[in-house]
Motif scaffolding. Structure first.
Motif, mmCIF file in Angstrom:
data_model
loop_
_atom_site.group_PDB
_atom_site.id
_atom_site.type_symbol
_atom_site.label_atom_id
_atom_site.label_comp_id
_atom_site.label_asym_id
_atom_site.label_seq_id
_atom_site.Cartn_x
_atom_site.Cartn_y
_atom_site.Cartn_z
ATOM 1 N N VAL A 162 0.607 -1.242 -0.037
ATOM 2 C CA VAL A 162 0.305 -0.209 0.056
ATOM 3 C C VAL A 162 1.027 1.248 0.018
ATOM 4 C CG1 VAL A 162 -1.342 0.918 0.957
ATOM 5 C CG2 VAL A 162 -1.860 -0.982 0.581
ATOM 6 N N GLN A 163 1.644 1.425 1.063
ATOM 7 C CA GLN A 163 3.281 2.518 0.861
ATOM 8 C C GLN A 163 3.261 2.955 -0.143
ATOM 9 O OE1 GLN A 163 2.979 3.446 3.575
ATOM 10 N NE2 GLN A 163 3.973 5.133 2.743
ATOM 11 N N ASP A 164 3.793 1.882 -1.375
ATOM 12 C CA ASP A 164 4.309 1.816 -2.420
ATOM 13 C C ASP A 164 3.486 2.289 -3.567
ATOM 14 O OD1 ASP A 164 7.015 0.758 -1.292
ATOM 15 O OD2 ASP A 164 6.339 -1.344 -2.621
ATOM 16 N N GLU A 165 2.426 1.894 -3.359
ATOM 17 C CA GLU A 165 2.011 2.522 -4.181
ATOM 18 C C GLU A 165 0.486 4.166 -4.442
ATOM 19 O OE1 GLU A 165 -0.626 -2.429 -5.108
ATOM 20 O OE2 GLU A 165 -2.093 -0.308 -4.758
ATOM 21 N N ILE A 166 1.658 4.107 -2.948
ATOM 22 C CA ILE A 166 0.475 5.315 -2.857
ATOM 23 C C ILE A 166 1.681 6.763 -2.866
ATOM 24 C CG2 ILE A 166 0.893 7.246 -0.683
ATOM 25 C CD1 ILE A 166 -0.508 5.118 1.532
ATOM 26 N N GLU A 167 3.287 6.075 -2.742
ATOM 27 C CA GLU A 167 4.131 6.910 -3.493
ATOM 28 C C GLU A 167 4.100 6.710 -4.852
ATOM 29 O OE1 GLU A 167 7.327 5.064 -1.470
ATOM 30 O OE2 GLU A 167 7.070 5.107 0.354
ATOM 31 N N MET A 168 3.733 5.314 -5.608
ATOM 32 C CA MET A 168 3.887 5.812 -6.996
ATOM 33 C C MET A 168 2.460 6.597 -7.473
ATOM 34 S SD MET A 168 5.065 2.048 -8.556
ATOM 35 C CE MET A 168 4.191 1.006 -7.366
ATOM 36 N N GLY A 169 1.567 7.395 -6.732
ATOM 37 C CA GLY A 169 0.328 7.884 -6.762
ATOM 38 C C GLY A 169 -0.884 6.806 -7.213
ATOM 39 N N LEU A 170 -0.372 6.053 -7.206
ATOM 40 C CA LEU A 170 -1.915 4.650 -7.763
ATOM 41 C C LEU A 170 -3.098 4.093 -7.024
ATOM 42 C CD1 LEU A 170 0.610 1.503 -8.766
ATOM 43 C CD2 LEU A 170 -0.805 4.162 -10.407
ATOM 44 N N ARG A 171 -3.125 4.868 -5.583
ATOM 45 C CA ARG A 171 -3.710 4.738 -4.257
ATOM 46 C C ARG A 171 -3.556 6.621 -3.593
ATOM 47 N NH1 ARG A 171 -5.315 0.778 -1.475
ATOM 48 N NH2 ARG A 171 -4.510 -1.485 -2.559
ATOM 49 N N PRO A 172 -4.606 6.982 -3.209
ATOM 50 C CA PRO A 172 -5.457 8.138 -2.516
ATOM 51 C C PRO A 172 -4.384 7.406 -1.030
ATOM 52 C CG PRO A 172 -7.100 6.869 -2.507
ATOM 53 C CD PRO A 172 -5.920 6.556 -3.474
ATOM 54 N N ALA A 173 -3.719 9.057 -0.062
ATOM 55 C CA ALA A 173 -2.792 8.753 0.759
ATOM 56 C C ALA A 173 -4.235 9.082 2.306
ATOM 57 C CB ALA A 173 -1.992 10.227 1.101
ATOM 58 N N PRO A 174 -3.428 7.813 3.299
ATOM 59 C CA PRO A 174 -4.535 7.601 4.280
ATOM 60 C C PRO A 174 -4.746 9.189 4.911
ATOM 61 C CG PRO A 174 -2.955 6.565 4.797
ATOM 62 C CD PRO A 174 -2.125 7.555 3.290
ATOM 63 N N ASP A 175 -6.220 9.643 5.368
ATOM 64 C CA ASP A 175 -6.274 9.934 6.316
ATOM 65 C C ASP A 175 -6.267 9.313 6.856
ATOM 66 O OD1 ASP A 175 -8.412 11.554 7.035
ATOM 67 O OD2 ASP A 175 -9.933 11.822 6.129
ATOM 68 N N ALA A 178 -9.999 8.518 9.271
ATOM 69 C CA ALA A 178 -10.117 7.047 8.492
ATOM 70 C C ALA A 178 -8.810 6.124 8.631
ATOM 71 C CB ALA A 178 -11.378 7.042 7.751
ATOM 72 N N PRO A 179 -8.996 5.768 9.795
ATOM 73 C CA PRO A 179 -7.053 4.538 9.036
ATOM 74 C C PRO A 179 -7.759 3.785 8.840
ATOM 75 C CG PRO A 179 -8.227 4.832 11.885
ATOM 76 C CD PRO A 179 -8.729 6.132 11.021
ATOM 77 N N TYR A 180 -8.309 3.173 8.609
ATOM 78 C CA TYR A 180 -8.238 2.081 7.489
ATOM 79 C C TYR A 180 -8.940 2.211 6.144
ATOM 80 C CZ TYR A 180 -9.029 -0.927 12.075
ATOM 81 O OH TYR A 180 -8.779 -0.871 13.132
ATOM 82 N N GLN A 181 -9.213 3.409 5.914
ATOM 83 C CA GLN A 181 -9.401 3.135 4.269
ATOM 84 C C GLN A 181 -9.083 3.174 3.242
ATOM 85 O OE1 GLN A 181 -10.517 7.401 3.120
ATOM 86 N NE2 GLN A 181 -8.185 7.684 2.465
ATOM 87 N N ASP A 182 -7.488 2.947 3.390
ATOM 88 C CA ASP A 182 -6.336 1.850 2.132
ATOM 89 C C ASP A 182 -7.210 0.438 2.139
ATOM 90 O OD1 ASP A 182 -5.589 1.545 4.191
ATOM 91 O OD2 ASP A 182 -3.194 2.149 3.714
ATOM 92 N N ASN A 183 -8.165 -0.337 3.446
ATOM 93 C CA ASN A 183 -7.897 -1.805 3.341
ATOM 94 C C ASN A 183 -9.391 -1.586 2.330
ATOM 95 O OD1 ASN A 183 -6.151 -2.064 5.029
ATOM 96 N ND2 ASN A 183 -7.566 -2.599 6.818
ATOM 97 N N PRO A 184 -9.286 -3.251 2.031
ATOM 98 C CA PRO A 184 -10.798 -3.409 0.883
ATOM 99 C C PRO A 184 -11.785 -3.383 1.742
ATOM 100 C CG PRO A 184 -8.463 -4.801 -0.089
ATOM 101 C CD PRO A 184 -8.392 -3.916 1.536
ATOM 102 N N THR A 185 -12.586 -2.635 1.511
ATOM 103 C CA THR A 185 -14.245 -2.217 2.314
ATOM 104 C C THR A 185 -15.298 -2.798 1.726
ATOM 105 O OG1 THR A 185 -13.194 -0.256 3.067
ATOM 106 C CG2 THR A 185 -15.250 -0.420 3.123
ATOM 107 N N VAL A 186 -15.762 -3.900 2.079
ATOM 108 C CA VAL A 186 -17.287 -4.305 1.192
ATOM 109 C C VAL A 186 -18.515 -3.713 2.543
ATOM 110 C CG1 VAL A 186 -18.319 -6.769 1.333
ATOM 111 C CG2 VAL A 186 -15.813 -6.277 0.952
ATOM 112 N N PHE A 187 -19.581 -2.672 1.621
ATOM 113 C CA PHE A 187 -20.526 -2.361 2.451
ATOM 114 C C PHE A 187 -21.278 -3.477 2.189
ATOM 115 C CE2 PHE A 187 -24.282 0.164 1.602
ATOM 116 C CZ PHE A 187 -24.635 0.613 3.136
ATOM 117 N N GLY A 188 -22.211 -4.012 3.529
ATOM 118 C CA GLY A 188 -23.405 -5.064 3.321
ATOM 119 C C GLY A 188 -24.668 -4.185 3.638
#
Ligand SMILES: [Zn+2]
Length: 330
Positions: A162-175, A178-188
């Motif tokens: 995740v850290q690598d992907e944030i550095e490469m700009g592929l993923r937004p930096a965590p807020d 909302a510390p879990y926002q970089d985990n795959p989230t499932v809404f049901g």
């Protein structure tokens, strides 16, 4: 052959021809229909030429003159695996509550792991409920959960990737809020005593979840129950909303979200206990699988099997959806 009550033992004894008959009976209850143009009453033919393809029962459309068999336009099309093995795999996947791993199918059906893996994904595609789905009504429980992918041995661990992907700009930096926002989230959401629907979402926030609820719930005839998560704060303007704050209590009268929590525990026991590792890209197809079984939990295994064979239309044309992560130790 009674089409609804076939046991697993019976399916195991079926020849490829018997499987094909069952598929035709399920797919075309009113007689064969051309998969290209939809015309009925095609010519029946028997293949005479000696080709690799040994399927003898062919149809030819009266309208568009195309030849077809029962597998055209289904998940079985172009597969070299005999239908009898496909049917055994479908039965096992429909009957095992927490899922069946591709490795186990590979051992039990004597096919390669690669074939078994792709077979599982095609079956999951068939499990996806297609078309207009009825809106959920009555008492609705909504909740979100995080499926933390386990990484393969030798690959970078999840948070490093995740850290690598944030550095490469592929993923937004965590807020930080909302510390879990970089985990795959499932809404049901779950209609109490009825069906559940789950989706993978980029983050559990109000602006993401509200439109999803708007599409799935019949807002005029529903009462929503959630935990105290801030994402549900504004939803009270759209439908009656009851909050059960898990820091205080779990049940208050009929206000609880134990139904959807139960669904999560089933999903997680499958993900961590059977599949061990799954890529974020494939998460939606695993959700299809668990939803299919859960929403048909009150019927027999045999009926669930027949229901799946009935909806095998649809083709999977991708082979691999995720870019394979680079192995630093290779
Ligand atoms: Zn046709």
């Amino acid at each position: 052959m009674t089409t609804q009550q076939v046991s697993f033992q019976e399916v195991l004894r079926w020849t490829d021809e018997q499987c094909r008959e069952f598929l035709e009976a399920m797919r075309w209850p009113d007689g064969p229909r051309c998969p290209k143009c939809g015309a009925t009453e095609p010519y029946r033919m028997t293949r005479k030429s000696q080709t690799k393809n040994t399927v003898q029962k062919l149809y030819k459309c009266r309208a568009c003159h195309k030849q077809f068999t029962a597998t055209v336009g289904t998940i079985f099309e172009d597969s070299h695996i005999p239908l009898s093995r496909w049917f055994a795999a479908i039965y096992l996947m429909c009957a095992s509550k927490k899922g069946m791993s591709a490795h186990q199918l590979h051992r039990e059906l004597d096919i390669t792991y690669k074939s078994a893996w792709f077979m599982c994904h095609r079956i999951r595609e068939a499990m996806r409920d297609k078309g207009e789905l009825p809106l959920l009504t009555g008492t609705i429980e909504a909740d979100e959960t995080y499926i933390h992918p386990r990484t393969r041995r030798g690959h970078k661990v999840w948070h490093e990737r995740v850290q690598d992907e944030i550095e490469m700009g592929l993923r937004p930096a965590p807020d930080k809020k909302a510390p879990y926002q970089d985990n795959p989230t499932v809404f049901g959401i779950l209609e109490r005593g009825g069906k559940a629907r789950t989706v993978k979402v980029p983050a559990a926030t109000g602006p993401v979840l509200r439109p999803i609820m708007g599409k799935m719930i019949d807002m005029k005839n529903a009462r929503l129950m959630t935990d105290g998560h801030p994402a549900y704060r504004q939803i009270k303007h759209y439908l009656p909303h009851e909050v059960i704050d898990h820091e205080v209590e779990y049940v208050r009268g009929d206000v609880h979200i134990q139904g959807i929590e139960n669904y999560w525990s089933l999903l997680k026991r499958g993900v961590y206990g059977v599949f061990h590792h799954l890529s974020e890209g494939y998460l939606p197809s695993y959700l299809n699988e668990f939803e299919f079984r859960f929403n048909r939990r009150k019927i027999q295994d045999a009926e669930r099997f027949a229901a799946l064979v009935r909806q095998t239309q649809g083709r999977v044309l991708w082979y691999c959806q995720t870019a394979q992560p680079e192995n630093p130790y290779a």
